[in-house]
Design a protein around this motif. Structure first.
Motif, mmCIF file in Angstrom:
data_model
loop_
_atom_site.group_PDB
_atom_site.id
_atom_site.type_symbol
_atom_site.label_atom_id
_atom_site.label_comp_id
_atom_site.label_asym_id
_atom_site.label_seq_id
_atom_site.Cartn_x
_atom_site.Cartn_y
_atom_site.Cartn_z
ATOM 1 N N ARG A 275 0.828 -1.208 0.000
ATOM 2 C CA ARG A 275 0.000 0.000 0.000
ATOM 3 C C ARG A 275 0.862 1.256 0.000
ATOM 4 N NH1 ARG A 275 -3.939 1.800 -2.139
ATOM 5 N NH2 ARG A 275 -5.105 -0.086 -1.596
ATOM 6 N N LEU A 276 1.956 1.246 0.760
ATOM 7 C CA LEU A 276 2.809 2.427 0.869
ATOM 8 C C LEU A 276 3.801 2.558 -0.291
ATOM 9 C CD1 LEU A 276 3.565 2.392 4.706
ATOM 10 C CD2 LEU A 276 1.859 3.772 3.483
ATOM 11 N N SER A 277 3.714 1.666 -1.250
ATOM 12 C CA SER A 277 4.598 1.751 -2.409
ATOM 13 C C SER A 277 3.983 2.555 -3.550
ATOM 14 C CB SER A 277 4.942 0.343 -2.914
ATOM 15 O OG SER A 277 3.805 -0.278 -3.488
ATOM 16 N N ARG A 278 2.709 2.959 -3.419
ATOM 17 C CA ARG A 278 2.051 3.709 -4.479
ATOM 18 C C ARG A 278 1.238 4.851 -3.889
ATOM 19 N NH1 ARG A 278 -0.193 -1.299 -3.753
ATOM 20 N NH2 ARG A 278 -2.433 -1.451 -3.389
ATOM 21 N N ALA A 279 1.014 5.861 -4.713
ATOM 22 C CA ALA A 279 0.283 7.041 -4.258
ATOM 23 C C ALA A 279 -1.211 6.740 -4.150
ATOM 24 C CB ALA A 279 0.505 8.194 -5.237
ATOM 25 N N PHE A 280 -1.864 7.395 -3.199
ATOM 26 C CA PHE A 280 -3.315 7.268 -3.082
ATOM 27 C C PHE A 280 -3.856 8.455 -2.292
ATOM 28 C CE2 PHE A 280 -1.395 4.954 0.437
ATOM 29 C CZ PHE A 280 -2.094 5.396 1.545
ATOM 30 N N ALA A 281 -5.125 8.730 -2.495
ATOM 31 C CA ALA A 281 -5.825 9.786 -1.756
ATOM 32 C C ALA A 281 -7.046 9.179 -1.092
ATOM 33 C CB ALA A 281 -6.238 10.926 -2.688
ATOM 34 N N ALA A 282 -7.418 9.699 0.062
ATOM 35 C CA ALA A 282 -8.589 9.211 0.788
ATOM 36 C C ALA A 282 -9.021 10.279 1.785
ATOM 37 C CB ALA A 282 -8.293 7.897 1.511
ATOM 38 N N ARG A 283 -10.194 10.081 2.336
ATOM 39 C CA ARG A 283 -10.668 11.002 3.370
ATOM 40 C C ARG A 283 -10.043 10.617 4.698
ATOM 41 N NH1 ARG A 283 -13.923 14.976 3.724
ATOM 42 N NH2 ARG A 283 -14.540 14.650 1.543
ATOM 43 N N ALA A 284 -9.540 11.607 5.419
ATOM 44 C CA ALA A 284 -8.925 11.366 6.725
ATOM 45 C C ALA A 284 -10.007 11.145 7.775
ATOM 46 C CB ALA A 284 -8.046 12.549 7.118
ATOM 47 N N ASP A 285 -9.961 10.004 8.465
ATOM 48 C CA ASP A 285 -10.880 9.804 9.574
ATOM 49 C C ASP A 285 -10.335 10.512 10.818
ATOM 50 O OD1 ASP A 285 -8.860 8.165 10.579
ATOM 51 O OD2 ASP A 285 -9.900 6.304 10.094
ATOM 52 N N GLU A 286 -11.052 10.404 11.918
ATOM 53 C CA GLU A 286 -10.657 11.149 13.117
ATOM 54 C C GLU A 286 -9.311 10.681 13.651
ATOM 55 O OE1 GLU A 286 -10.111 13.762 15.837
ATOM 56 O OE2 GLU A 286 -11.750 13.902 14.381
ATOM 57 N N ARG A 287 -9.020 9.380 13.516
ATOM 58 C CA ARG A 287 -7.715 8.886 13.979
ATOM 59 C C ARG A 287 -6.588 9.545 13.202
ATOM 60 N NH1 ARG A 287 -7.173 2.760 13.341
ATOM 61 N NH2 ARG A 287 -8.132 3.298 11.351
ATOM 62 N N ALA A 288 -6.733 9.578 11.877
ATOM 63 C CA ALA A 288 -5.677 10.162 11.045
ATOM 64 C C ALA A 288 -5.514 11.639 11.341
ATOM 65 C CB ALA A 288 -5.996 9.939 9.570
ATOM 66 N N ALA A 289 -6.640 12.361 11.444
ATOM 67 C CA ALA A 289 -6.568 13.798 11.709
ATOM 68 C C ALA A 289 -5.919 14.062 13.065
ATOM 69 C CB ALA A 289 -7.962 14.410 11.651
ATOM 70 N N ALA A 290 -6.280 13.249 14.068
ATOM 71 C CA ALA A 290 -5.708 13.437 15.405
ATOM 72 C C ALA A 290 -4.207 13.158 15.404
ATOM 73 C CB ALA A 290 -6.419 12.524 16.406
ATOM 74 N N LEU A 291 -3.778 12.104 14.704
ATOM 75 C CA LEU A 291 -2.349 11.794 14.654
ATOM 76 C C LEU A 291 -1.564 12.894 13.947
ATOM 77 C CD1 LEU A 291 -2.531 7.976 13.923
ATOM 78 C CD2 LEU A 291 -1.339 9.021 15.868
ATOM 79 N N MET A 292 -2.147 13.458 12.901
ATOM 80 C CA MET A 292 -1.444 14.546 12.209
ATOM 81 C C MET A 292 -1.308 15.767 13.104
ATOM 82 S SD MET A 292 -2.523 14.207 8.186
ATOM 83 C CE MET A 292 -4.182 13.533 8.305
ATOM 84 N N ARG A 293 -2.342 16.058 13.880
ATOM 85 C CA ARG A 293 -2.239 17.185 14.824
ATOM 86 C C ARG A 293 -1.182 16.898 15.890
ATOM 87 N NH1 ARG A 293 -8.018 17.072 14.194
ATOM 88 N NH2 ARG A 293 -8.234 15.846 16.101
ATOM 89 N N GLN A 294 -1.122 15.659 16.369
ATOM 90 C CA GLN A 294 -0.121 15.300 17.373
ATOM 91 C C GLN A 294 1.301 15.403 16.809
ATOM 92 O OE1 GLN A 294 -1.069 11.658 19.735
ATOM 93 N NE2 GLN A 294 -3.063 11.799 18.754
ATOM 94 N N ILE A 295 1.472 15.005 15.559
ATOM 95 C CA ILE A 295 2.796 15.132 14.944
ATOM 96 C C ILE A 295 3.183 16.604 14.835
ATOM 97 C CG2 ILE A 295 4.072 14.831 12.777
ATOM 98 C CD1 ILE A 295 2.566 12.181 12.421
ATOM 99 N N ALA A 296 2.226 17.454 14.429
ATOM 100 C CA ALA A 296 2.518 18.888 14.328
ATOM 101 C C ALA A 296 2.912 19.456 15.687
ATOM 102 C CB ALA A 296 1.303 19.626 13.765
ATOM 103 N N ASP A 297 2.204 19.060 16.747
ATOM 104 C CA ASP A 297 2.525 19.545 18.091
ATOM 105 C C ASP A 297 3.901 19.040 18.541
ATOM 106 O OD1 ASP A 297 0.114 20.857 18.216
ATOM 107 O OD2 ASP A 297 -0.889 19.308 19.392
ATOM 108 N N ALA A 298 4.171 17.741 18.315
ATOM 109 C CA ALA A 298 5.458 17.177 18.737
ATOM 110 C C ALA A 298 6.601 17.788 17.946
ATOM 111 C CB ALA A 298 5.435 15.661 18.555
ATOM 112 N N PHE A 299 6.379 18.060 16.670
ATOM 113 C CA PHE A 299 7.421 18.651 15.839
ATOM 114 C C PHE A 299 7.800 20.042 16.359
ATOM 115 C CE2 PHE A 299 8.853 21.125 12.159
ATOM 116 C CZ PHE A 299 9.891 20.325 11.702
ATOM 117 N N ALA A 300 6.796 20.781 16.834
ATOM 118 C CA ALA A 300 7.053 22.132 17.336
ATOM 119 C C ALA A 300 7.636 22.126 18.741
ATOM 120 C CB ALA A 300 5.757 22.937 17.319
#
Length: 283
Positions: free
Chosen positions: A116-141
């Motif tokens: 799955r991670l060897s090819r490009a794809f688009a999808a709607r982000a569920d709440e888990r994905a959105a929350a993890l992305m926010r956590q990464i942004a916070d941890a990065f800062a």
């Protein structure tokens, strides 16, 4: 000049220096507005990315095909894929960049995940994905003592979650007959012990037995009844090989109310009795 030499290769867009961190996180607006909201086609040799559109729209161009992005959609871009963007002015979201060593380590743990991670794809982000992305942004800062392992752990969790979302999106675009066959196999796994007939499965799937039979033959080359029996006998083999349940009990568990009939059908399908089959695994 070769095509490969004409396509810019960056770490971050416009930058050829070393990858700056264990992961990298930036806002779409911070880089896109520097380039008048147009990101020219380029690729990354040692990096995969997730673009998350929180608000606004964009047209992503990946290896010659166009993918529209809108609110709540993410795009995963593996290493080496040529990509560019035309963002609507004022678009907002996140760009998360992951070194290939991190992605490869995760993909190596699962063939399906790696595929799955060897090819490009688009999808709607569920709440888990959105929350993890926010956590990464916070941890990065942040500047915590364990910032690097925290970022690596969150990144791998996010990649697994977006891969799941990619699988769901792919399943939703499968042909109707293929989706119905998947639904049939799901029901079959749930009702192996219930003795359901082909008509029972067809009724549960809101279609005629004849239509289900045509779908099953197209997908497997076998009739519904034969497909059901194959599934039951496959499970019977597992139970005979890996449990000490009595043969009659295994038959009951697979919907056979008559133990001798189960034994006869098992022999007809496999060429040996349940007891003989089990004996090959005894040790």
């Amino acid at each position: 000049m070769s095509l490969a030499s004409q396509i810019p290769v960056f770490n971050l867009f416009g930058e050829t220096g070393a990858f700056p961190d264990v992961v990298h996180c930036e806002r779409i607006r911070d880089r896109a507005r520097l380039h008048d909201w147009e990101i020219a086609p380029h690729r990354h040799r040692e990096m995969a990315q997730v673009f998350y559109m929180e608000q606004g729209a964009a047209r992503a161009r990946l290896d010659g095909r166009e993918i529209p992005l809108e609110d709540g959609i993410f795009l995963f871009v593996p290493a080496q894929v040529v990509h560019g963007f035309a963002f609507r002015q004022g678009a907002e979201g996140l760009v998360l960049s992951f070194p290939l060593t991190l992605v490869s380590g995760l993909a190596g743990a699962s063939a399906g995940l790696g595929a799955r991670l060897s090819r490009a794809f688009a999808a709607r982000a569920d709440e888990r994905a959105a929350a993890l992305m926010r956590q990464i942004a916070d941890a990065f800062a942040g500047h915590g003592t364990f910032r690097a392992p925290l970022l690596a752990g969150l990144a791998q969790a996010l990649l697994a979650v977006v891969a799941e979302a990619g699988d769901r999106a792919a399943a939703e675009t499968q042909p109707l007959a293929q989706r119905r066959m998947i639904a049939f196999d799901t029901l079959l796994a749930e009702h192996l012990a219930d003795g359901w007939s082909a008509a029972d499965f067809a009724s549960a799937l809101a279609m005629s037995p004849g239509h289900l039979n045509r779908i099953c033959r197209a997908a497997t080359g076998a009739s519904v009844s034969r497909h059901i029996e194959t599934a039951r006998m496959t499970e019977a083999r597992r139970l005979l090989a890996f449990t000490r349940l009595p043969v009659a009990e295994i038959g009951y568990r697979l919907g056979f109310s008559d133990p001798p009939y189960f034994s006869r059908r098992f022999r007809a399908v496999t060429g040996e009795t349940p007891s003989d089959y089990r004996e090959r695994f005894a040790g």
